[in-house]
Design an enzyme around this catalytic site. Structure first.
Site, PDB file in Angstrom:
ATOM      1  CB  SER A 198     -13.639  -3.649  -2.123  1.00 17.24           C
ATOM      2  OG  SER A 198     -12.421  -3.045  -2.479  1.00 17.24           O
ATOM      3  N   PRO A 199     -15.795  -3.547   0.944  1.00 18.25           N
ATOM      4  CG  PRO A 199     -16.074  -2.718   3.112  1.00 18.25           C
ATOM      5  CD  PRO A 199     -15.018  -3.036   2.096  1.00 18.25           C
ATOM      6  CG  LEU A 200     -18.834   0.683   1.445  1.00 17.71           C
ATOM      7  CD1 LEU A 200     -18.640   2.130   1.883  1.00 17.71           C
ATOM      8  CD2 LEU A 200     -20.253   0.208   1.773  1.00 17.71           C
ATOM      9  CB  ALA A 201     -18.502  -2.369  -4.806  1.00 18.91           C
ATOM     10  N   GLY A 202     -15.496  -0.608  -3.522  1.00 20.49           N
ATOM     11  CA  GLY A 202     -14.575   0.474  -3.867  1.00 20.49           C
ATOM     12  C   GLY A 202     -15.274   1.825  -4.007  1.00 20.49           C
ATOM     13  N   GLY A 203     -16.458   1.951  -3.419  1.00 21.50           N
ATOM     14  CA  GLY A 203     -17.203   3.226  -3.475  1.00 21.50           C
ATOM     15  C   GLY A 203     -18.401   3.138  -4.411  1.00 21.50           C
ATOM     16  CE1 TYR A 233      -3.189  -2.846  -0.042  1.00 22.94           C
ATOM     17  CE2 TYR A 233      -3.692  -2.442   2.251  1.00 22.94           C
ATOM     18  CZ  TYR A 233      -3.897  -3.149   1.076  1.00 22.94           C
ATOM     19  OH  TYR A 233      -4.831  -4.158   1.045  1.00 22.94           O
ATOM     20  CD  GLU A 243     -22.392  10.655   0.006  1.00 22.91           C
ATOM     21  OE1 GLU A 243     -21.645  11.554  -0.408  1.00 22.91           O
ATOM     22  OE2 GLU A 243     -22.472  10.308   1.194  1.00 22.91           O
TER      23      GLU A 243
HETATM   24  N1  LIG Z   1      -6.614  -8.174   0.301  1.00 28.30           N
HETATM   25  C1  LIG Z   1      -6.796  -7.514  -0.815  1.00 28.30           C
HETATM   26  O1  LIG Z   1      -6.487  -7.977  -1.910  1.00 28.30           O
HETATM   27  C2  LIG Z   1      -7.421  -6.143  -0.724  1.00 28.30           C
HETATM   28  C3  LIG Z   1      -7.814  -5.455  -1.895  1.00 28.30           C
HETATM   29  C4  LIG Z   1      -8.405  -4.201  -1.740  1.00 28.30           C
HETATM   30  C5  LIG Z   1      -8.592  -3.670  -0.457  1.00 28.30           C
HETATM   31  N2  LIG Z   1      -8.168  -4.360   0.653  1.00 28.30           N
HETATM   32  C6  LIG Z   1      -8.391  -3.860   2.022  1.00 28.30           C
HETATM   33  O2  LIG Z   1      -9.748  -3.485   2.153  1.00 28.30           O
HETATM   34  C7  LIG Z   1      -9.836  -2.143   2.601  1.00 28.30           C
HETATM   35  C8  LIG Z   1     -11.111  -1.536   2.079  1.00 28.30           C
HETATM   36  O3  LIG Z   1     -11.127  -1.567   0.640  1.00 28.30           O
HETATM   37  P1  LIG Z   1     -11.735  -0.342  -0.157  1.00 28.30           P
HETATM   38  O4  LIG Z   1     -11.012   0.890   0.249  1.00 28.30           O
HETATM   39  O5  LIG Z   1     -11.791  -0.682  -1.581  1.00 28.30           O
HETATM   40  O6  LIG Z   1     -13.204  -0.302   0.521  1.00 28.30           O
HETATM   41  P2  LIG Z   1     -14.573   0.337   0.068  1.00 28.30           P
HETATM   42  O7  LIG Z   1     -15.234   0.831   1.302  1.00 28.30           O
HETATM   43  O8  LIG Z   1     -15.323  -0.627  -0.776  1.00 28.30           O
HETATM   44  O9  LIG Z   1     -14.185   1.560  -0.849  1.00 28.30           O
HETATM   45  C9  LIG Z   1     -13.623   2.723  -0.318  1.00 28.30           C
HETATM   46  C10 LIG Z   1     -13.837   3.818  -1.334  1.00 28.30           C
HETATM   47  O10 LIG Z   1     -15.206   4.144  -1.324  1.00 28.30           O
HETATM   48  C11 LIG Z   1     -15.368   5.513  -1.120  1.00 28.30           C
HETATM   49  N3  LIG Z   1     -16.556   5.720  -0.284  1.00 28.30           N
HETATM   50  C12 LIG Z   1     -16.757   5.323   0.976  1.00 28.30           C
HETATM   51  N4  LIG Z   1     -17.970   5.722   1.407  1.00 28.30           N
HETATM   52  C13 LIG Z   1     -18.523   6.380   0.385  1.00 28.30           C
HETATM   53  C14 LIG Z   1     -19.747   7.029   0.209  1.00 28.30           C
HETATM   54  N5  LIG Z   1     -20.660   7.103   1.173  1.00 28.30           N
HETATM   55  N6  LIG Z   1     -19.992   7.598  -0.992  1.00 28.30           N
HETATM   56  C15 LIG Z   1     -19.073   7.538  -1.989  1.00 28.30           C
HETATM   57  N7  LIG Z   1     -17.869   6.959  -1.877  1.00 28.30           N
HETATM   58  C16 LIG Z   1     -17.603   6.382  -0.698  1.00 28.30           C
HETATM   59  C17 LIG Z   1     -14.123   5.971  -0.413  1.00 28.30           C
HETATM   60  O11 LIG Z   1     -13.880   7.329  -0.709  1.00 28.30           O
HETATM   61  P3  LIG Z   1     -13.561   8.372   0.499  1.00 28.30           P
HETATM   62  O12 LIG Z   1     -12.236   7.983   1.052  1.00 28.30           O
HETATM   63  O13 LIG Z   1     -13.554   9.673  -0.234  1.00 28.30           O
HETATM   64  O14 LIG Z   1     -14.663   8.275   1.493  1.00 28.30           O
HETATM   65  C18 LIG Z   1     -13.070   5.076  -1.025  1.00 28.30           C
HETATM   66  O15 LIG Z   1     -12.597   5.624  -2.244  1.00 28.30           O
HETATM   67  C19 LIG Z   1      -8.533  -1.508   2.123  1.00 28.30           C
HETATM   68  O16 LIG Z   1      -8.185  -0.364   2.862  1.00 28.30           O
HETATM   69  C20 LIG Z   1      -7.556  -2.627   2.350  1.00 28.30           C
HETATM   70  O17 LIG Z   1      -7.188  -2.651   3.719  1.00 28.30           O
HETATM   71  C21 LIG Z   1      -7.597  -5.579   0.523  1.00 28.30           C
END
Ligand SMILES: NC(=O)c1ccc[n+]([C@@H]2O[C@H](COP(=O)([O-])OP(=O)(O)OC[C@H]3O[C@@H](n4cnc5c(N)ncnc54)[C@H](OP(=O)(O)O)[C@@H]3O)[C@@H](O)[C@H]2O)c1
Length: 307
Positions: free
Chosen positions: A221-226, A67, A230
């Site tokens: 990516s519980p929110l599918a990366g956003g 990261y 919104e």
């Molecule tokens: N093991 C693996 O291969 C792997 C791969 C990917 C991720 N991960 C882990 O999983 C964690 C979470 O993954 P993720 O970051 O993809 O999670 P996510 O919650 O699916 O996506 C986060 C993204 O969504 C946006 N978001 C959150 N709330 C929102 C809302 N209400 N409206 C619009 N956009 C919103 C965030 O933007 P803002 O920051 O602007 O709120 C951010 O860009 C990572 O930090 C990492 O630790 C692991």
């Protein structure tokens, strides 16, 4: 709260793994993937995100060596170095095994590497960056096709004996690979992509295996990366909004509650870097989603009626 019955590992080290039922993901905290771009503003934003999560009962922090090419771990390490007393109040998970292109010499290719020498070397680098003596959960990031389970076990045993790592886990492993490695070394987590938009682990045996083997599933990516946040629209989003309104919470809280409802005890990894969203997400853990709403969301996500 009641723990899912299969969960025997409620504590990792001195810390309760599941007290907040959520974990905080550090993949985006640097605000860039290029460590050279981490300026004072990005550093302050990263520190604020980490402090906010800590103050709002997130106990498990998920990192990886890749990261921001190590900068995410270093940013967290700056806080831990400044206040070492906070270290044993949290569970630090990090990962190794991915070698990004160009990182290990000019023109070095993108590879996965679970050799004992790479695991041992990577662990030392993560410990240095995180400014800690131990990692609570050390995960293999993505399956290495050349994985020799005996060699991995040898490296893990050494790290455990040296006190550098307390527990081991994997990420993106399908059940056959988990079973293979579990023969040699106990695993406590499997971190997989699962959300309303990505439901494979419900079908491919991952969650069933977690329950059977007392492995905690972490959802990345519980929110599918956003994509469930919104700005999104469609039938699933409209339904999520409707259920959110009835509960007095946000759409994303419902998307997280959908994961939390599963009996395997999925721990969503919250990925937002915005303090207000880090705080808001804690509401998800208090939502009692009905079976009917869980299935309504599932059906809308699949886009077809149940058979
Ligand atoms: N093991 C693996 O291969 C792997 C791969 C990917 C991720 N991960 C882990 O999983 C964690 C979470 O993954 P993720 O970051 O993809 O999670 P996510 O919650 O699916 O996506 C986060 C993204 O969504 C946006 N978001 C959150 N709330 C929102 C809302 N209400 N409206 C619009 N956009 C919103 C965030 O933007 P803002 O920051 O602007 O709120 C951010 O860009 C990572 O930090 C990492 O630790 C692991």
């Amino acid at each position: 709260m009641a723990y899912p019955p299969h969960m025997t590992t409620q504590r990792i080290g001195e810390t309760d793994l599941t007290s907040s039922r959520l974990s905080y993901g550090c993949m985006r905290i640097a605000g860039t993937w290029n460590p050279a771009e981490v300026d004072d503003e990005k550093r302050a934003a990263a520190h604020l995100a980490l402090e906010t999560a800590f103050e709002h009962s997130y106990t498990l922090f998920d990192h990886a060596d890749i990261y921001a090419r190590g900068a995410s771990e270093s940013l967290h390490g700056e806080l831990l170095g400044a206040e070492p007393s906070k270290r044993d109040k949290i569970v630090i998970a990090t990962k190794c095994g991915i070698k990004p292109p160009g990182q290990y010499g000019e023109n070095s290719p993108h590879t996965y590497d679970f050799s004992a020498s790479h695991i041992l070397w990577s662990c030392d680098r993560s410990l240095e960056r995180l400014q800690t003596d131990y990692i609570d959960i050390y995960q293999l990031h993505r399956p290495d096709y050349l994985m020799n389970p005996e060699e991995v076990a040898e490296a893990f045993t050494r790290l455990k004996e040296q006190g550098k790592v307390r527990h081991f886990g994997v990420s993106n492993f399908l059940p056959d690979k988990v079973s293979l490695l579990q023969k040699y070394v106990p695993l406590c987590v499997n971190q997989v992509e699962i959300s309303l938009s990505h439901r494979d682990p419900l079908e491919d045996g991952t969650l069933n295996q977690c329950m059977q083997e007392s492995i905690t599933p972490l959802s990345w990516s519980p929110l599918a990366g956003g994509a469930l946040g919104e700005g999104a629209e469609g039938e699933l989003i409209a339904l999520t909004d409707q259920i959110a309104e009835a509960h007095g919470v946000t759409r994303t809280d419902i998307a997280l509650a959908w994961l939390l409802k599963h009996p395997s005890g999925i721990i969503p990894i919250i990925g937002t870097t915005k303090p207000e969203r880090i705080i808001q997400s804690t509401k998800a853990a208090k939502i009692e989603l009905s079976r009917e709403d869980w299935y309504r969301l599932f059906t809308a996500a699949v886009g077809e009626p149940m058979p």
